[in-house]
Design a protein around this motif. Structure first.
Motif, PDB file in Angstrom:
ATOM      1  N   MET A   1       0.846  -1.178   0.000  1.00 51.32           N
ATOM      2  CA  MET A   1       0.000   0.000   0.000  1.00 51.32           C
ATOM      3  C   MET A   1       0.894   1.245   0.000  1.00 51.32           C
ATOM      4  O   MET A   1       1.874   1.306   0.736  1.00 51.32           O
ATOM      5  N   LYS A   2       0.532   2.218  -0.805  1.00 54.28           N
ATOM      6  CA  LYS A   2       1.341   3.426  -0.920  1.00 54.28           C
ATOM      7  C   LYS A   2       1.354   4.212   0.387  1.00 54.28           C
ATOM      8  O   LYS A   2       0.408   4.140   1.168  1.00 54.28           O
ATOM      9  N   LYS A   3       2.421   4.960   0.592  1.00 58.13           N
ATOM     10  CA  LYS A   3       2.583   5.712   1.838  1.00 58.13           C
ATOM     11  C   LYS A   3       1.466   6.719   2.076  1.00 58.13           C
ATOM     12  O   LYS A   3       1.004   6.888   3.197  1.00 58.13           O
ATOM     13  N   GLU A   4       1.014   7.365   1.022  1.00 59.50           N
ATOM     14  CA  GLU A   4      -0.035   8.374   1.195  1.00 59.50           C
ATOM     15  C   GLU A   4      -1.395   7.752   1.500  1.00 59.50           C
ATOM     16  O   GLU A   4      -2.335   8.445   1.832  1.00 59.50           O
ATOM     17  N   TYR A   5      -1.512   6.431   1.415  1.00 57.55           N
ATOM     18  CA  TYR A   5      -2.760   5.731   1.730  1.00 57.55           C
ATOM     19  C   TYR A   5      -2.799   5.240   3.174  1.00 57.55           C
ATOM     20  O   TYR A   5      -3.756   4.598   3.569  1.00 57.55           O
ATOM     21  N   ARG A   6      -1.733   5.517   3.959  1.00 59.37           N
ATOM     22  CA  ARG A   6      -1.654   4.996   5.327  1.00 59.37           C
ATOM     23  C   ARG A   6      -1.795   6.096   6.362  1.00 59.37           C
ATOM     24  O   ARG A   6      -1.380   7.234   6.138  1.00 59.37           O
ATOM     25  N   ILE A   7      -2.356   5.733   7.491  1.00 61.56           N
ATOM     26  CA  ILE A   7      -2.386   6.618   8.656  1.00 61.56           C
ATOM     27  C   ILE A   7      -1.384   6.039   9.644  1.00 61.56           C
ATOM     28  O   ILE A   7      -1.532   4.897  10.079  1.00 61.56           O
ATOM     29  N   LYS A   8      -0.369   6.813   9.996  1.00 69.94           N
ATOM     30  CA  LYS A   8       0.668   6.329  10.895  1.00 69.94           C
ATOM     31  C   LYS A   8       0.770   7.157  12.173  1.00 69.94           C
ATOM     32  O   LYS A   8       1.111   6.642  13.220  1.00 69.94           O
ATOM     33  N   LYS A   9       0.490   8.438  12.078  1.00 70.22           N
ATOM     34  CA  LYS A   9       0.711   9.328  13.222  1.00 70.22           C
ATOM     35  C   LYS A   9      -0.391   9.175  14.263  1.00 70.22           C
ATOM     36  O   LYS A   9      -1.573   9.044  13.930  1.00 70.22           O
ATOM     37  N   ASN A  10       0.007   9.206  15.525  1.00 67.57           N
ATOM     38  CA  ASN A  10      -0.930   9.073  16.632  1.00 67.57           C
ATOM     39  C   ASN A  10      -1.984  10.181  16.590  1.00 67.57           C
ATOM     40  O   ASN A  10      -3.155   9.936  16.873  1.00 67.57           O
ATOM     41  N   ASP A  11      -1.592  11.407  16.236  1.00 67.73           N
ATOM     42  CA  ASP A  11      -2.545  12.518  16.158  1.00 67.73           C
ATOM     43  C   ASP A  11      -3.650  12.237  15.142  1.00 67.73           C
ATOM     44  O   ASP A  11      -4.824  12.550  15.379  1.00 67.73           O
ATOM     45  N   ASP A  12      -3.278  11.643  14.001  1.00 69.10           N
ATOM     46  CA  ASP A  12      -4.270  11.299  12.980  1.00 69.10           C
ATOM     47  C   ASP A  12      -5.216  10.214  13.485  1.00 69.10           C
ATOM     48  O   ASP A  12      -6.427  10.274  13.259  1.00 69.10           O
ATOM     49  N   PHE A  13      -4.663   9.206  14.185  1.00 67.51           N
ATOM     50  CA  PHE A  13      -5.496   8.157  14.770  1.00 67.51           C
ATOM     51  C   PHE A  13      -6.489   8.765  15.756  1.00 67.51           C
ATOM     52  O   PHE A  13      -7.678   8.469  15.717  1.00 67.51           O
ATOM     53  N   GLN A  14      -5.993   9.610  16.646  1.00 67.98           N
ATOM     54  CA  GLN A  14      -6.846  10.191  17.682  1.00 67.98           C
ATOM     55  C   GLN A  14      -7.948  11.067  17.084  1.00 67.98           C
ATOM     56  O   GLN A  14      -9.077  11.079  17.576  1.00 67.98           O
ATOM     57  N   LEU A  15      -7.623  11.802  16.026  1.00 69.74           N
ATOM     58  CA  LEU A  15      -8.623  12.638  15.355  1.00 69.74           C
ATOM     59  C   LEU A  15      -9.765  11.785  14.797  1.00 69.74           C
ATOM     60  O   LEU A  15     -10.937  12.123  14.961  1.00 69.74           O
ATOM     61  N   VAL A  16      -9.416  10.670  14.162  1.00 71.52           N
ATOM     62  CA  VAL A  16     -10.446   9.789  13.607  1.00 71.52           C
ATOM     63  C   VAL A  16     -11.265   9.159  14.728  1.00 71.52           C
ATOM     64  O   VAL A  16     -12.488   9.057  14.641  1.00 71.52           O
ATOM     65  N   PHE A  17     -10.608   8.754  15.824  1.00 69.53           N
ATOM     66  CA  PHE A  17     -11.334   8.173  16.953  1.00 69.53           C
ATOM     67  C   PHE A  17     -12.301   9.171  17.572  1.00 69.53           C
ATOM     68  O   PHE A  17     -13.439   8.839  17.893  1.00 69.53           O
ATOM     69  N   LYS A  18     -11.865  10.417  17.742  1.00 69.16           N
ATOM     70  CA  LYS A  18     -12.682  11.412  18.437  1.00 69.16           C
ATOM     71  C   LYS A  18     -13.803  11.973  17.569  1.00 69.16           C
ATOM     72  O   LYS A  18     -14.922  12.173  18.027  1.00 69.16           O
ATOM     73  N   LYS A  19     -13.511  12.271  16.311  1.00 69.57           N
ATOM     74  CA  LYS A  19     -14.492  12.952  15.465  1.00 69.57           C
ATOM     75  C   LYS A  19     -15.186  12.042  14.471  1.00 69.57           C
ATOM     76  O   LYS A  19     -16.175  12.438  13.866  1.00 69.57           O
ATOM     77  N   GLY A  20     -14.671  10.822  14.302  1.00 65.62           N
ATOM     78  CA  GLY A  20     -15.253   9.906  13.326  1.00 65.62           C
ATOM     79  C   GLY A  20     -16.409   9.106  13.895  1.00 65.62           C
ATOM     80  O   GLY A  20     -16.736   9.192  15.075  1.00 65.62           O
ATOM     81  N   LYS A  21     -17.034   8.329  13.025  1.00 66.77           N
ATOM     82  CA  LYS A  21     -18.127   7.442  13.422  1.00 66.77           C
ATOM     83  C   LYS A  21     -17.642   6.011  13.326  1.00 66.77           C
ATOM     84  O   LYS A  21     -16.839   5.676  12.456  1.00 66.77           O
ATOM     85  N   SER A  22     -18.176   5.151  14.210  1.00 62.37           N
ATOM     86  CA  SER A  22     -17.737   3.759  14.209  1.00 62.37           C
ATOM     87  C   SER A  22     -18.855   2.836  13.749  1.00 62.37           C
ATOM     88  O   SER A  22     -20.038   3.099  13.975  1.00 62.37           O
ATOM     89  N   PHE A  23     -18.442   1.755  13.110  1.00 60.20           N
ATOM     90  CA  PHE A  23     -19.333   0.717  12.618  1.00 60.20           C
ATOM     91  C   PHE A  23     -18.640  -0.608  12.899  1.00 60.20           C
ATOM     92  O   PHE A  23     -17.421  -0.700  12.784  1.00 60.20           O
ATOM     93  N   ALA A  24     -19.415  -1.633  13.257  1.00 59.01           N
ATOM     94  CA  ALA A  24     -18.772  -2.878  13.662  1.00 59.01           C
ATOM     95  C   ALA A  24     -19.579  -4.102  13.272  1.00 59.01           C
ATOM     96  O   ALA A  24     -20.795  -4.034  13.076  1.00 59.01           O
ATOM     97  N   ASN A  25     -18.865  -5.201  13.163  1.00 58.43           N
ATOM     98  CA  ASN A  25     -19.466  -6.526  13.151  1.00 58.43           C
ATOM     99  C   ASN A  25     -18.630  -7.374  14.115  1.00 58.43           C
ATOM    100  O   ASN A  25     -17.853  -6.817  14.895  1.00 58.43           O
ATOM    101  N   ARG A  26     -18.776  -8.682  14.097  1.00 59.13           N
ATOM    102  CA  ARG A  26     -18.078  -9.503  15.090  1.00 59.13           C
ATOM    103  C   ARG A  26     -16.559  -9.475  14.940  1.00 59.13           C
ATOM    104  O   ARG A  26     -15.843  -9.623  15.924  1.00 59.13           O
TER     105      ARG A  26
END
Length: 120
Positions: free
Chosen positions: A1-26
């Motif tokens: 997978m190309k570098k620009e397609y990845r999320i690596k930084k903790n700040d980016d992860f936290q932003l998605v966790f805080k402001k994003g929506k979650s969906f789940a299955n098992r």
């Protein structure tokens, strides 16, 4: 997978966790966050040590990356995605991972309808 397609930084992860929506299955939890400034999606992967040893965790991550690569044209490209693998994912082969991810992405309404079926 190309570098620009990845999320690596903790700040980016936290932003998605805080402001994003979650969906789940098992097997998976998917967080999505809309980004207006992007012309392609980015994904971040999280596979806990509770799931298995390094070989098992890396296999799951490889399967997820390959599934996203195959879904590339069908996925909404202006989102960031975080995929968290749950314990049942440890015992799945690639086709099961792919169909499970397809299921949760359809729940999240980010997959366009395709003409082909991905069932086994």
């Amino acid at each position: 997978m190309k570098k620009e397609y990845r999320i690596k930084k903790n700040d980016d992860f936290q932003l998605v966790f805080k402001k994003g929506k979650s969906f789940a299955n098992r097997q998976f939890v998917v967080y999505k966050l809309k980004r207006e400034d992007s012309n392609h999606f980015r994904i971040g992967l999280s596979v806990s040590k509770k799931i298995g040893n390094a070989v098992c965790r890396n296999r799951i991550k490889r399967y997820i990356r390959q599934a996203f690569h195959e879904f590339e044209t069908e996925i909404d490209s202006q989102n960031d995605y975080i995929i968290i693998a749950r314990k049942p994912a440890a015992n799945m082969d690639f086709h099961e991972v792919k169909s499970s991810l397809e299921h949760v992405l359809k729940i999240a309404k980010v997959m366009k309808r395709s003409k082909k079926s991905y069932s086994k």
